[in-house]
Design a protein around this motif. Structure first.
Motif, PDB file in Angstrom:
ATOM      1  N   PHE A 218       0.825  -1.204   0.000  1.00  0.00           N
ATOM      2  CA  PHE A 218       0.000   0.000   0.000  1.00  0.00           C
ATOM      3  C   PHE A 218       0.861   1.256   0.000  1.00  0.00           C
ATOM      4  O   PHE A 218       0.361   2.361   0.189  1.00  0.00           O
ATOM      5  CB  PHE A 218      -0.944  -0.024   1.202  1.00  0.00           C
ATOM      6  CG  PHE A 218      -1.952  -1.131   1.115  1.00  0.00           C
ATOM      7  CD1 PHE A 218      -3.190  -0.920   0.537  1.00  0.00           C
ATOM      8  CD2 PHE A 218      -1.642  -2.406   1.565  1.00  0.00           C
ATOM      9  CE1 PHE A 218      -4.108  -1.946   0.421  1.00  0.00           C
ATOM     10  CE2 PHE A 218      -2.553  -3.443   1.458  1.00  0.00           C
ATOM     11  CZ  PHE A 218      -3.786  -3.222   0.884  1.00  0.00           C
ATOM     12  N   THR A 219       2.157   1.057  -0.241  1.00  0.00           N
ATOM     13  CA  THR A 219       3.105   2.169  -0.232  1.00  0.00           C
ATOM     14  C   THR A 219       3.957   2.228  -1.498  1.00  0.00           C
ATOM     15  O   THR A 219       4.804   3.099  -1.623  1.00  0.00           O
ATOM     16  CB  THR A 219       4.036   2.037   0.996  1.00  0.00           C
ATOM     17  OG1 THR A 219       4.514   0.695   1.104  1.00  0.00           O
ATOM     18  CG2 THR A 219       3.304   2.388   2.288  1.00  0.00           C
ATOM     19  N   ASN A 220       3.739   1.309  -2.415  1.00  0.00           N
ATOM     20  CA  ASN A 220       4.551   1.232  -3.621  1.00  0.00           C
ATOM     21  C   ASN A 220       3.683   1.496  -4.846  1.00  0.00           C
ATOM     22  O   ASN A 220       3.022   0.590  -5.353  1.00  0.00           O
ATOM     23  CB  ASN A 220       5.221  -0.147  -3.721  1.00  0.00           C
ATOM     24  CG  ASN A 220       6.136  -0.262  -4.928  1.00  0.00           C
ATOM     25  OD1 ASN A 220       6.375   0.700  -5.644  1.00  0.00           O
ATOM     26  ND2 ASN A 220       6.660  -1.466  -5.163  1.00  0.00           N
ATOM     27  N   ASN A 221       3.650   2.755  -5.283  1.00  0.00           N
ATOM     28  CA  ASN A 221       2.849   3.123  -6.456  1.00  0.00           C
ATOM     29  C   ASN A 221       1.406   2.638  -6.321  1.00  0.00           C
ATOM     30  O   ASN A 221       0.779   2.208  -7.293  1.00  0.00           O
ATOM     31  CB  ASN A 221       3.476   2.554  -7.732  1.00  0.00           C
ATOM     32  CG  ASN A 221       4.781   3.228  -8.097  1.00  0.00           C
ATOM     33  OD1 ASN A 221       4.811   4.312  -8.667  1.00  0.00           O
ATOM     34  ND2 ASN A 221       5.881   2.577  -7.747  1.00  0.00           N
ATOM     35  N   ARG A 222       0.868   2.737  -5.096  1.00  0.00           N
ATOM     36  CA  ARG A 222      -0.446   2.156  -4.836  1.00  0.00           C
ATOM     37  C   ARG A 222      -1.550   2.856  -5.612  1.00  0.00           C
ATOM     38  O   ARG A 222      -2.558   2.227  -6.000  1.00  0.00           O
ATOM     39  CB  ARG A 222      -0.762   2.212  -3.345  1.00  0.00           C
ATOM     40  CG  ARG A 222      -2.087   1.542  -2.984  1.00  0.00           C
ATOM     41  CD  ARG A 222      -2.018   0.044  -3.208  1.00  0.00           C
ATOM     42  NE  ARG A 222      -3.301  -0.539  -3.545  1.00  0.00           N
ATOM     43  CZ  ARG A 222      -3.566  -1.844  -3.485  1.00  0.00           C
ATOM     44  NH1 ARG A 222      -2.626  -2.697  -3.107  1.00  0.00           N
ATOM     45  NH2 ARG A 222      -4.738  -2.312  -3.814  1.00  0.00           N
ATOM     46  N   GLN A 223      -1.427   4.141  -5.866  1.00  0.00           N
ATOM     47  CA  GLN A 223      -2.472   4.839  -6.615  1.00  0.00           C
ATOM     48  C   GLN A 223      -2.576   4.272  -8.028  1.00  0.00           C
ATOM     49  O   GLN A 223      -3.685   4.086  -8.554  1.00  0.00           O
ATOM     50  CB  GLN A 223      -2.170   6.338  -6.643  1.00  0.00           C
ATOM     51  CG  GLN A 223      -2.143   6.949  -5.246  1.00  0.00           C
ATOM     52  CD  GLN A 223      -1.902   8.438  -5.250  1.00  0.00           C
ATOM     53  OE1 GLN A 223      -2.831   9.221  -5.424  1.00  0.00           O
ATOM     54  NE2 GLN A 223      -0.652   8.847  -5.049  1.00  0.00           N
ATOM     55  N   SER A 224      -1.456   3.971  -8.610  1.00  0.00           N
ATOM     56  CA  SER A 224      -1.466   3.402  -9.958  1.00  0.00           C
ATOM     57  C   SER A 224      -2.000   1.974  -9.942  1.00  0.00           C
ATOM     58  O   SER A 224      -2.747   1.567 -10.849  1.00  0.00           O
ATOM     59  CB  SER A 224      -0.050   3.430 -10.538  1.00  0.00           C
ATOM     60  OG  SER A 224       0.409   4.764 -10.663  1.00  0.00           O
ATOM     61  N   ILE A 225      -1.628   1.204  -8.918  1.00  0.00           N
ATOM     62  CA  ILE A 225      -2.149  -0.158  -8.787  1.00  0.00           C
ATOM     63  C   ILE A 225      -3.665  -0.115  -8.661  1.00  0.00           C
ATOM     64  O   ILE A 225      -4.391  -0.882  -9.311  1.00  0.00           O
ATOM     65  CB  ILE A 225      -1.520  -0.873  -7.574  1.00  0.00           C
ATOM     66  CG1 ILE A 225      -0.016  -1.104  -7.794  1.00  0.00           C
ATOM     67  CG2 ILE A 225      -2.236  -2.199  -7.290  1.00  0.00           C
ATOM     68  CD1 ILE A 225       0.316  -2.088  -8.894  1.00  0.00           C
ATOM     69  N   ASP A 226      -4.195   0.792  -7.825  1.00  0.00           N
ATOM     70  CA  ASP A 226      -5.641   0.908  -7.660  1.00  0.00           C
ATOM     71  C   ASP A 226      -6.334   1.272  -8.966  1.00  0.00           C
ATOM     72  O   ASP A 226      -7.480   0.864  -9.198  1.00  0.00           O
ATOM     73  CB  ASP A 226      -5.970   1.969  -6.603  1.00  0.00           C
ATOM     74  CG  ASP A 226      -5.756   1.468  -5.184  1.00  0.00           C
ATOM     75  OD1 ASP A 226      -5.830   0.248  -4.959  1.00  0.00           O
ATOM     76  OD2 ASP A 226      -5.509   2.310  -4.291  1.00  0.00           O
ATOM     77  N   LEU A 227      -5.663   2.020  -9.803  1.00  0.00           N
ATOM     78  CA  LEU A 227      -6.259   2.445 -11.074  1.00  0.00           C
ATOM     79  C   LEU A 227      -6.017   1.454 -12.199  1.00  0.00           C
ATOM     80  O   LEU A 227      -6.360   1.733 -13.353  1.00  0.00           O
ATOM     81  CB  LEU A 227      -5.734   3.824 -11.449  1.00  0.00           C
ATOM     82  CG  LEU A 227      -6.167   4.962 -10.514  1.00  0.00           C
ATOM     83  CD1 LEU A 227      -5.568   6.284 -10.962  1.00  0.00           C
ATOM     84  CD2 LEU A 227      -7.681   5.065 -10.432  1.00  0.00           C
ATOM     85  N   GLY A 228      -5.440   0.293 -11.859  1.00  0.00           N
ATOM     86  CA  GLY A 228      -5.368  -0.790 -12.835  1.00  0.00           C
ATOM     87  C   GLY A 228      -4.023  -1.056 -13.455  1.00  0.00           C
ATOM     88  O   GLY A 228      -3.935  -1.787 -14.458  1.00  0.00           O
ATOM     89  N   LEU A 229      -2.929  -0.506 -12.909  1.00  0.00           N
ATOM     90  CA  LEU A 229      -1.607  -0.788 -13.461  1.00  0.00           C
ATOM     91  C   LEU A 229      -1.293  -2.274 -13.356  1.00  0.00           C
ATOM     92  O   LEU A 229      -1.343  -2.842 -12.261  1.00  0.00           O
ATOM     93  CB  LEU A 229      -0.534   0.004 -12.705  1.00  0.00           C
ATOM     94  CG  LEU A 229       0.921  -0.314 -13.087  1.00  0.00           C
ATOM     95  CD1 LEU A 229       1.211   0.131 -14.512  1.00  0.00           C
ATOM     96  CD2 LEU A 229       1.891   0.325 -12.099  1.00  0.00           C
ATOM     97  N   PRO A 230      -0.955  -2.944 -14.461  1.00  0.00           N
ATOM     98  CA  PRO A 230      -0.564  -4.355 -14.380  1.00  0.00           C
ATOM     99  C   PRO A 230       0.711  -4.502 -13.542  1.00  0.00           C
ATOM    100  O   PRO A 230       1.697  -3.798 -13.788  1.00  0.00           O
ATOM    101  CB  PRO A 230      -0.309  -4.743 -15.844  1.00  0.00           C
ATOM    102  CG  PRO A 230      -1.069  -3.729 -16.646  1.00  0.00           C
ATOM    103  CD  PRO A 230      -1.001  -2.461 -15.848  1.00  0.00           C
ATOM    104  N   PRO A 231       0.714  -5.374 -12.547  1.00  0.00           N
ATOM    105  CA  PRO A 231       1.885  -5.503 -11.666  1.00  0.00           C
ATOM    106  C   PRO A 231       3.177  -5.807 -12.404  1.00  0.00           C
ATOM    107  O   PRO A 231       4.259  -5.369 -11.991  1.00  0.00           O
ATOM    108  CB  PRO A 231       1.495  -6.650 -10.726  1.00  0.00           C
ATOM    109  CG  PRO A 231       0.003  -6.680 -10.763  1.00  0.00           C
ATOM    110  CD  PRO A 231      -0.376  -6.255 -12.140  1.00  0.00           C
TER     111      PRO A 231
END
Length: 423
Positions: A218-231
Motif C-alpha cells: 500500500f506504499t509502492n505506487n499504490r495509486q497506480s495499482i488501484d487504477l489498474g496498473l498491471p503488476p
C-alpha cells in the motif's frame, strides 16, 4: 454440641440427630457447590460461544435503522448525472468521498454495487466477486460504485449504464506514502510493515521491506495499482506514459486531495449536483502523525521509485487546473461559498444533540436554500464501516420490496420547528 461415644442418654440422642442433620446439610452444601461451579462453567461457555451471535443480532438491529439524507426536488438539476463509478485510491480522502456517494445514492434511490460482505470488492486482484444481487434479472444495471477495487473496466462496466462516468481522486505521492505507512503499520497492520521500526528505516531501504507482489503493498505506487496498473509493468519505465494515457482516456474527471474544495465544486458542476450533495465531514482522518524528517536524497530516492504515481499526479495536476480555469472567473467564488457553508455545517453538527434539530442554509448564487438535520449530521459523522452496513441493509430491504429504480426512500420530517442559522 459435643457428642461422646457410648452415651445413650437423651442428650446423646439429640447429639446423634444433630450429627445426622449436619451430615445431610454437608452433602446438600456439596451438591449446591458442585451445581454452582458447573453453572458458572457452563454459563461462561454459553456466553463465549453466543457473544458473536448476540452482537450480530444487535448490529443487525443497529444496521436496520434508516439512513436519512433528503434532497428537495426543486434543488435537483433536471440533467444531473447519477451513474458514476468512483475508483477509490487508498489514503486519498476515499472514506470522505465514499460518504458523499452513498448519500447521493440514498437521496435518489439509486442502486450501489455493494460487496456481499465488508466494504471492499478487492485489493489484490482485479476480479469482482460476491456482490449484493440486483433486484432485476440480467442484464441488470447498477448506478454507483464507490468501494475499494483494483480497477479493471472490463470487470464492472457491463453492470452499469453505457453513459456511466468514471471519477477518481489522487494525492501527492509523498503524502500518500506517509499516510499509508502509518495506517498500515500502526492502525490496520499489514505483514510487510509490522516489523519496520520507523518510517526512516523504511525509506532508507524501501525494496528490502516491499512485498514481491506489488498488489500486496500500500506504499509502492499504490495509486497506480488501484487504477489498474498491471503488476508486471511496475518496473517498466517505458510503460509509464502508456499507462497515464490509458487513465486519461478512461476517466472523465480526476480530482486532487490537496485541493479538496475545488475538487468538490468541480465535481458538483460537472455532474450537475446540488450544493448539499457535496457538503462533508472528514472521515477516517488519522489523529496522530509520525515525525517525518528524512534526508533529501532518501526522499528523492523514494519518489523516484514511485515513478508511476509521480507521473500520474503531475499529469492530472496540470489537467485539473486547466479544468478549473475553463470554469471561468466565478469558480473561486463558489469555492469560497462551499467553504463558508462547510463551516456552518461543522459548527451545527458539533453542537446538535437531537436528531430533530435543524440548520437552515440560506440560498446563495450557487445553491437553493436547504436544511441539515441532526439526523443528517449523524450520517455525516458515520464511519465508513457503519455507513456501509446501514446503507447496504437499507438497499437490500428496498430491493426485497421491489421498489422501482428511482423511488425516493420514505423518511419522516427531518427537522423540528426549531431551525438555527449560523453566520
Amino acid at each position: 454440641m459435643v457428642c461422646h461415644e457410648g452415651d445413650f442418654s437423651g442428650a446423646s440422642h439429640r447429639c446423634q440427630l444433630h450429627k445426622r442433620l449436619m451430615s445431610h446439610l454437608g452433602c446438600h452444601n456439596k451438591r449446591w457447590l458442585i451445581f454452582l461451579v458447573l453453572s458458572l462453567v457452563l454459563g461462561t461457555f454459553l456466553i463465549t460461544i453466543s457473544l458473536p451471535w448476540c452482537c450480530a443480532g444487535d448490529f443487525a438491529h443497529f444496521s436496520s435503522l434508516p439512513v436519512v439524507w433528503n434532497i428537495s426536488t426543486s434543488s435537483r438539476h433536471p440533467d444531473e448525472v447519477l451513474n458514476v463509478i468512483f475508483v477509490k485510491v487508498h489514503k486519498a480522502a476515499s472514506s470522505t468521498m465514499f460518504n458523499i456517494f452513498i448519500r447521493l445514492s440514498i437521496s435518489r434511490g439509486l442502486y450501489v454495487m455493494f460487496p456481499a460482505e465488508g466494504n471492499i470488492h478487492n485489493e489484490t486482484t482485479q476480479e469482482v466477486r460476491g456482490i449484493v444481487p440486483h433486484p432485476q434479472s440480467p442484464p441488470f444495471v447498477f448506478n454507483v460504485l464507490c468501494h475499494h477495487i483494483v480497477f479493471n473496466a472490463s470487470q464492472v462496466r457491463h453492470a452499469f449504464p453505457s453513459d456511466v462516468r468514471y471519477v477518481t481522486m489522487l494525492r501527492q505521492p509523498w503524502g500518500q506514502i506517509v499516510s499509508a505507512f502509518q495506517y498500515y503499520r500502526d492502525v490496520y497492520p499489514k505483514p510487510y510493515l509490522k516489523h519496520v521500526d520507523s518510517f526512516e528505516d523504511y525509506v532508507s531501504d524501501v525494496l528490502r521491506f516491499e512485498p514481491t507482489d506489488p498488489r500486496q503493498s500500500f506504499t509502492n505506487n499504490r495509486q497506480s495499482i488501484d487504477l489498474g496498473l498491471p503488476p508486471d509493468q511496475l518496473w517498466n519505465s517505458s510503460h509509464v506514459p502508456v499507462f497515464v494515457r490509458h487513465v486519461q482516456d478512461t476517466f472523465h474527471l480526476v480530482l486532487l486531495v490537496e485541493h479538496f474544495s475545488e475538487s468538490l465544486v468541480l465535481l458538483k458542476r460537472r455532474l450537475r449536483w446540488s450544493m448539499k450533495d457535496v457538503v462533508f465531514m472528514v472521515s477516517n482522518r488519522q489523529t496522530s502523525k509520525i515525525s517525518v524528517k528524512i534526508q533529501r536524497h532518501l526522499q528523492a530516492r523514494l519518489l523516484q521509485l514511485s515513478h508511476y504515481d509521480m507521473a500520474l499526479y503531475g499529469h492530472f495536476h496540470a489537467i485539473f487546473w486547466q479544468h478549473v480555469q475553463a470554469e471561468g472567473p466565478l469558480f473561486q467564488d463558489e469555492v469560497r461559498t462551499l467553504d463558508h457553508i462547510q463551516a456552518k455545517v461543522r459548527r451545527f453538527c458539533s453542537r446538535s444533540a437531537h436528531s430533530r434539530d435543524c440548520l437552515m442554509v440560506e440560498a446563495t448564487s450557487w445553491s437553493e436554500t436547504f436544511t441539515i438535520s441532526g439526523a443528517e449530521c449523524q450520517v455525516l459523522r458515520m464511519t465508513e464501516l457503519e455507513l456501509n452496513e446501514r446503507a447496504r441493509h437499507q438497499q437490500v430491504s428496498r430491493m426485497t420490496k421491489r421498489n422501482t429504480m428511482h423511488t425516493l426512500p420514505v423518511a419522516s420530517s427531518p427537522c423540528s420547528v426549531d431551525i438555527r442559522t449560523f453566520d
